[in-house]
Design an enzyme around this catalytic site. Structure first.
Site, short mmCIF file in Angstrom:
data_model
loop_
_atom_site.label_atom_id
_atom_site.label_comp_id
_atom_site.label_asym_id
_atom_site.label_seq_id
_atom_site.Cartn_x
_atom_site.Cartn_y
_atom_site.Cartn_z
N GLY A 54 0.87 -1.18 0.00
CA GLY A 54 0.00 0.00 0.00
C GLY A 54 0.90 1.22 0.00
O GLY A 54 1.74 1.37 -0.87
N GLU A 55 0.75 2.03 1.00
CA GLU A 55 1.59 3.23 1.12
C GLU A 55 2.09 3.26 2.56
O GLU A 55 1.31 3.45 3.50
CB GLU A 55 0.75 4.46 0.75
CG GLU A 55 1.38 5.78 1.09
CD GLU A 55 2.78 5.95 0.51
OE1 GLU A 55 3.70 6.30 1.28
OE2 GLU A 55 2.95 5.70 -0.70
N SER A 56 3.39 3.07 2.73
CA SER A 56 3.92 2.86 4.07
C SER A 56 3.77 4.07 4.98
O SER A 56 3.57 3.94 6.18
CB SER A 56 5.39 2.44 3.99
OG SER A 56 6.17 3.44 3.36
N CYS A 87 5.97 -5.44 0.26
CA CYS A 87 6.11 -4.09 -0.27
C CYS A 87 6.06 -3.05 0.85
O CYS A 87 6.99 -2.98 1.65
CB CYS A 87 5.08 -3.85 -1.37
SG CYS A 87 5.61 -2.57 -2.52
N ARG A 115 12.88 3.18 -0.45
CA ARG A 115 11.53 3.24 -0.99
C ARG A 115 11.56 3.65 -2.47
O ARG A 115 12.45 4.37 -2.89
CB ARG A 115 10.69 4.23 -0.21
CG ARG A 115 10.45 3.81 1.22
CD ARG A 115 9.67 4.87 1.96
NE ARG A 115 8.38 5.11 1.34
CZ ARG A 115 7.63 6.19 1.57
NH1 ARG A 115 8.07 7.14 2.37
NH2 ARG A 115 6.47 6.33 0.99
N ILE A 144 5.34 -3.02 -7.62
CA ILE A 144 4.57 -1.76 -7.78
C ILE A 144 5.22 -0.70 -6.90
O ILE A 144 5.17 -0.79 -5.67
CB ILE A 144 3.09 -1.95 -7.38
CG1 ILE A 144 2.45 -3.09 -8.20
CG2 ILE A 144 2.32 -0.64 -7.58
CD1 ILE A 144 1.07 -3.49 -7.72
N ARG A 145 5.84 0.29 -7.52
CA ARG A 145 6.58 1.32 -6.78
C ARG A 145 7.36 0.67 -5.64
O ARG A 145 7.28 1.06 -4.47
CB ARG A 145 5.65 2.41 -6.25
CG ARG A 145 4.96 3.21 -7.35
CD ARG A 145 4.16 4.38 -6.83
NE ARG A 145 3.25 4.02 -5.75
CZ ARG A 145 2.11 3.37 -5.91
NH1 ARG A 145 1.71 3.03 -7.11
NH2 ARG A 145 1.36 3.07 -4.88
N HIS A 180 4.51 -8.19 -4.75
CA HIS A 180 3.14 -8.50 -4.29
C HIS A 180 2.77 -9.95 -4.60
O HIS A 180 2.10 -10.20 -5.61
CB HIS A 180 2.15 -7.56 -4.98
CG HIS A 180 2.17 -6.17 -4.46
ND1 HIS A 180 1.23 -5.69 -3.58
CD2 HIS A 180 3.02 -5.15 -4.69
CE1 HIS A 180 1.49 -4.43 -3.28
NE2 HIS A 180 2.58 -4.08 -3.95
N GLU A 182 0.50 -11.67 -3.47
CA GLU A 182 -0.97 -11.88 -3.39
C GLU A 182 -1.67 -11.55 -4.70
O GLU A 182 -2.84 -11.85 -4.88
CB GLU A 182 -1.55 -11.05 -2.23
CG GLU A 182 -1.76 -9.57 -2.49
CD GLU A 182 -0.46 -8.75 -2.48
OE1 GLU A 182 0.64 -9.33 -2.38
OE2 GLU A 182 -0.56 -7.50 -2.60
N1 GLN Z 1 6.08 2.90 -2.57
C1 GLN Z 1 5.23 2.48 -1.50
C2 GLN Z 1 5.75 2.99 -0.16
O1 GLN Z 1 6.75 3.59 -0.08
C3 GLN Z 1 5.11 0.98 -1.43
C4 GLN Z 1 4.40 0.48 -2.67
C5 GLN Z 1 3.61 -0.76 -2.46
O2 GLN Z 1 3.37 -1.22 -1.34
N2 GLN Z 1 3.15 -1.31 -3.55
O3 GLN Z 1 5.10 2.79 0.82
#
Ligand code: GLN
Length: 220
Positions: A54-56, A87, A115, A144-145, A180, A182
Site C-alpha cells: 500500500g503506502e507505508s 512491499c 523506498r 509496484i513502486r 506483491h 498476493e
Molecule cells: N512505494 C510504496 C511505499 O513507499 C510501497 C508500494 C507498495 O506497497 N506497492 O510505501
C-alpha cells in the site's frame, strides 16, 4: 474441534490500508483462517500476521494515531509473532529507510530499505524471480513502486535478488518481499509462510517461520 480446524492457523491481515483483501484470499487458499486486523484487540489469539502493500507512510500514520502501531511492535518485536510483510509491509518492518524519511515504522528487522527504489518511471513491472524458498520454478513477481533492501544485518538471510538488489529476505520470525505475491495465482509464498506458522504453533518444526531453501547471500 476437528483436527482440520486445529491445524488451521489464525493469520491476521493488517486491514488499515492497501491490498489486504487479496492476502486474505491467498491465506484461505493455503489452509489458514484469515482475520482482518484493524485494532490492537484484533491481534489477540493470532498465530501469524500479514502486513500488506500500500503506502507505508499512510499505513504508519494511521496505525500510529490509533495506538495500533505500538501493539504491532509489541506483537512482532517483543512477542515474536511471525509476520509476512509485502512491499509497504516490508518497509514498515525495516529498522530504517535509506533516505532517513521521518515516517513511523514498526521496525524490528535488521534491514535498511530504499523506498520507490526502482525509479518512478518504471513504477511497476513484473519479473520471473529465482526464489529457492518457494521451489525450483521461478516465481512471477509483481513490483509496484517497489522498495529494495539496501543493507541487511548478519541475522537476515537474503532470499532473492533482482537486478543485483535484494528483494526478498527473512530472519527468525519475519519474511519480507518487495513485490506483491498476493496479486498472482501462485500461492507458494503464502504456503511457505503458513506452513512455518503452523509448525511453530504446533512445535513440530524449526524455530524459524520459514523452512530453509535460499542460499545465503549478502545484500550489498
Ligand atoms: N512505494 C510504496 C511505499 O513507499 C510501497 C508500494 C507498495 O506497497 N506497492 O510505501
Amino acid at each position: 474441534m476437528s483436527p482440520a480446524a486445529l491445524s488451521r492457523p489464525r493469520v491476521g491481515v493488517l486491514a488499515v490500508q492497501g491490498a489486504f483483501a487479496e492476502h486474505a484470499v491467498a491465506l484461505a487458499d493455503v489452509g489458514a483462517a484469515p482475520a482482518e486486523v484493524r485494532t490492537a484487540r484484533d491481534l489477540d489469539g493470532l498465530d501469524g500476521l500479514v502486513i500488506p502493500g500500500g503506502e507505508s507512510t499512510t499505513l504508519g500514520l494511521v496505525a500510529g494515531r490509533s495506538g495500533l502501531l505500538g501493539a504491532l511492535r509489541e506483537a512482532t518485536v517483543d512477542r515474536g509473532l511471525p509476520v509476512l510483510g509485502t512491499c509497504a509491509g516490508m518497509i514498515v518492518l525495516a529498522r530504517a529507510t535509506a533516505c532517513g524519511e521521518h515516517q513511523p515504522l514498526i521496525g524490528g528487522m535488521d534491514i535498511v530499505v530504499r523506498r520507490n527504489a526502482f525509479g518512478r518511471q518504471v513504477a511497476s513491472f513484473e519479473a520471473d524471480l529465482d526464489l529457492p524458498l518457494a521451489g525450483p520454478d521461478p516465481l512471477r513477481a509483481v513490483f509496484i513502486r517497489a522498495p529494495w533492501i539496501e543493507t541487511a544485518g548478519p541475522d537476515v538471510e537474503v532470499l532473492a535478488t533482482w537486478d543485483g538488489h535484494a528483494v526478498a529476505a527473512r530472519d527468525r520470525t519475519r519474511l519480507v518481499m518487495a513485490f506483491h505475491p498476493e496479486l498472482t495465482r501462485d500461492r507458494r509464498v503464502h504456503q511457505v509462510f503458513v506452513d512455518g506458522v503452523r509448525d511453530r504453533r504446533e512445535g513440530t518444526g524449526p524455530a524459524e517461520v520459514t523452512r530453509s531453501g535460499g542460499a545465503r547471500v549478502r545484500a550489498q
